[in-house]
Design an enzyme around this catalytic site. Structure first.
Site, PDB file in Angstrom:
ATOM      1  N   ASP A 243     -48.618 -26.776 -24.974  1.00  0.00           N
ATOM      2  CA  ASP A 243     -49.677 -27.780 -24.831  1.00  0.00           C
ATOM      3  C   ASP A 243     -49.052 -29.164 -25.026  1.00  0.00           C
ATOM      4  O   ASP A 243     -48.572 -29.484 -26.120  1.00  0.00           O
ATOM      5  CB  ASP A 243     -50.760 -27.492 -25.885  1.00  0.00           C
ATOM      6  CG  ASP A 243     -52.066 -28.198 -25.569  1.00  0.00           C
ATOM      7  OD1 ASP A 243     -52.021 -29.292 -24.979  1.00  0.00           O
ATOM      8  OD2 ASP A 243     -53.123 -27.658 -25.937  1.00  0.00           O
TER       9      ASP A 243
ATOM     10  N   ASP B  87     -51.697 -29.875 -18.311  1.00  0.00           N
ATOM     11  CA  ASP B  87     -50.923 -30.078 -19.536  1.00  0.00           C
ATOM     12  C   ASP B  87     -50.847 -28.833 -20.406  1.00  0.00           C
ATOM     13  O   ASP B  87     -50.574 -28.941 -21.598  1.00  0.00           O
ATOM     14  CB  ASP B  87     -51.502 -31.239 -20.337  1.00  0.00           C
ATOM     15  CG  ASP B  87     -52.935 -31.001 -20.781  1.00  0.00           C
ATOM     16  OD1 ASP B  87     -53.580 -30.111 -20.222  1.00  0.00           O
ATOM     17  OD2 ASP B  87     -53.391 -31.703 -21.688  1.00  0.00           O
ATOM     18  N   GLU B  88     -51.087 -27.676 -19.818  1.00  0.00           N
ATOM     19  CA  GLU B  88     -51.028 -26.447 -20.604  1.00  0.00           C
ATOM     20  C   GLU B  88     -50.432 -25.321 -19.783  1.00  0.00           C
ATOM     21  O   GLU B  88     -50.584 -25.275 -18.569  1.00  0.00           O
ATOM     22  CB  GLU B  88     -52.433 -26.010 -21.045  1.00  0.00           C
ATOM     23  CG  GLU B  88     -53.105 -26.958 -22.007  1.00  0.00           C
ATOM     24  CD  GLU B  88     -54.445 -26.421 -22.469  1.00  0.00           C
ATOM     25  OE1 GLU B  88     -54.650 -25.194 -22.419  1.00  0.00           O
ATOM     26  OE2 GLU B  88     -55.287 -27.244 -22.864  1.00  0.00           O
TER      27      GLU B  88
END
Length: 346
Positions: free
Chosen positions: A9, A107-108
Site C-alpha cells: 500500500d 496504489d495497492e
DNA sequence: TCTGGGGTCCTAGGACCC
DNA sequence: TCTGGGGTCCTAGGACCC
C-alpha cells in the site's frame, strides 16, 4: 515453505507523486483535489499529505474546509495520467518478484508468495519500490487478503507488519467493527443497533442473529471477517473494466432541460470515444442525475441493436435513458449528471 | 463550509416463458 | 373455477472501496 499474502500500500500516493515532481513541496502540507482552486465550491480533497492530515485535512472533505483548516497548504489539481504512470512503475517493480501479483487499484497490490520468510520478502519489496520509484509503501503480511490488508494499516506509513488469524483477536478484537475492511457506515450503524460494537463482539455473534438484517450470505461473511478469515487466492489475471463512466458536478445547478440533455449527450460521446479507443463494445448505457436534494436516481437501458461501437447509438441511447427520468416541470435543480457504459467482455 | 469521481458486486422485484 | 413452481432476463438501488 508457506503460503503468504502480502499487501503493498503506497503511502499518501497521490500527494507523494506530486511531491516527486515538485521536490520543493517535500515536508509541506499538500492537498490534491478538483482543479486545485480551494475557493471554488463542490470540489473535494482526493489525497492530503501527512503534513496536511496533521491539520485535520481528510480525503473527501470540501477543498474550502481544507483551506480553512490548513491555510498554508499547497493546493494542486488532480492529474490522473501522472498517477497512472507512477502506478505502472510501481507495479512493474512488484512484478519482478517471484510472486503472484494482483494489482488492486492505483496504489495497492496483493502478492501471493511461497516463502519461509515473508518479512524478509516484504523488506526487499519495500526497498525495491523505494529505490526504483522513490515512493514509500507499507507492506502487510498475512495469511489471507483480509489479514494482509489490516496488517498494512498497522504498518503505515512505510513499515512492515505481520497479522495472522492467530494474532488477529488480540490485535483487532477491541477495534470498532466499522474498522473492518468491507464494513462501511451503513453496516456499522445496523451492527450498533444490534448491540454489536467491536470486532470481538461481531466474531462472537451467531450469523443467524444477523441474517435478518443483512441476509444469510452477508451475515456469514461479516462474522467470518471479524474472525480474521479471508480470501487466500491472489488473482493474477489482468484487470478488465466491466464499465466505464463519467460524471460532472456543476458549479451551479442546472434547471434547463436542454442544458441537461446537452451535458448528457456530450458525456456519452466522450465516453463512447474512450471505450471504442480501448477496443471495447458497449452493451448498456446508464444515466445518473443528482438533484439539489442529493437524491440520485439512475436509469439504464440495454442497447436495442446489441453491443455497439457506434457513437451515435450510444449518444441516442443516453438521451433515451434521460427521458425515463421525471425531471419535473420546470426541471428541479440538477447538480450532477453522469453517464456509464457497461462493456461487453473482450 | 454542505456533500468528487471512478469503479465493483449483490439483492430484489417484475416480466415473461415453460 | 383464480392457482404451482422454476428459470432467466432486465432494471433499480444499496453498499462499499480507492
Amino acid at each position: 515453505m508457506g503460503w503468504w499474502v502480502l499487501h503493498v500500500d503506497l503511502d499518501q500516493f497521490i500527494a507523494a507523486v506530486e511531491v516527486l515532481r515538485r521536490p520543493e513541496l517535500r515536508g509541506r502540507p499538500v492537498v490534491v483535489g478538483g482543479d486545485g482552486d480551494p475557493g471554488r465550491a463542490r470540489q473535494v480533497v482526493a489525497t492530503a499529505s501527512y503534513e496536511a492530515r496533521a491539520h485535520g485535512v481528510r480525503s473527501g472533505m470540501p477543498l474550502r474546509v481544507a483551506a480553512r483548516r490548513c491555510p498554508e497548504a499547497v493546493f494542486l489539481p488532480s492529474d490522473p495520467p501522472a498517477y497512472q504512470a507512477a502506478s505502472a512503475r510501481v507495479m512493474a517493480t512488484l512484478a519482478r518478484f517471484p510472486v503472484r501479483l494482483q494489482v488492486y487499484g492505483w496504489d495497492e497490490a496483493f502478492l501471493g508468495a511461497d516463502t519461509d520468510d515473508p518479512l524478509a520478502l516484504a523488506a526487499r519489496i519495500r526497498r525495491a519500490v523505494l529505490d526504483e520509484t522513490q515512493l514509500s509503501c507499507a507492506v502487510g503480511v498475512g495469511d489471507n487478503k483480509l489479514t494482509a490488508k489490516h496488517a498494512a494499516r498497522f504498518a503505515k506509513p512505510g513499515g512492515i507488519h505481520r497479522l495472522t488469524r492467530d494474532t488477529w483477536p488480540a490485535a483487532m478484537g477491541a477495534k470498532p467493527a466499522a474498522d473492518l475492511w468491507g464494513v462501511g457506515p451503513k453496516t456499522a450503524k445496523k451492527l450498533t443497533a444490534l448491540g454489536v460494537h467491536t470486532v470481538a463482539d461481531l466474531a462472537g455473534t451467531a450469523p443467524d442473529a444477523l441474517a435478518g438484517q443483512f441476509g444469510e450470505r452477508a451475515a456469514e461473511w461479516l462474522v467470518l471477517s471479524a474472525r480474521g478469515a479471508g480470501e487466500t487466492t491472489v488473482d493474477t489475471a489482468p484487470w478488465v473494466a466491466r464499465s466505464r463512466s463519467r460524471e460532472t458536478t456543476f458549479a451551479a445547478d442546472l434547471t434547463d432541460r436542454d442544458a441537461i440533455a446537452g451535458h448528457v449527450a456530450a458525456l456519452a460521446r466522450a465516453l463512447g470515444a474512450d471505450v471504442v479507443a480501448d477496443g471495447r463494445r458497449v452493451t448498456h448505457v446508464a444515466v445518473k442525475v443528482r438533484f439539489a436534494s442529493f437524491r440520485t436516481p439512475t436509469r439504464v437501458m440495454k442497447l436495442r441493436e446489441g453491443p455497439t461501437t457506434d457513437l451515435d447509438a450510444i449518444e441516442r441511447t443516453a438521451l433515451a435513458v434521460l427521458d425515463k427520468f421525471d425531471l419535473g416541470e420546470p426541471p428541479r435543480p440538477v447538480r450532477l449528471v453522469g453517464v456509464r457504459t457497461d462493456l461487453e467482455p473482450p
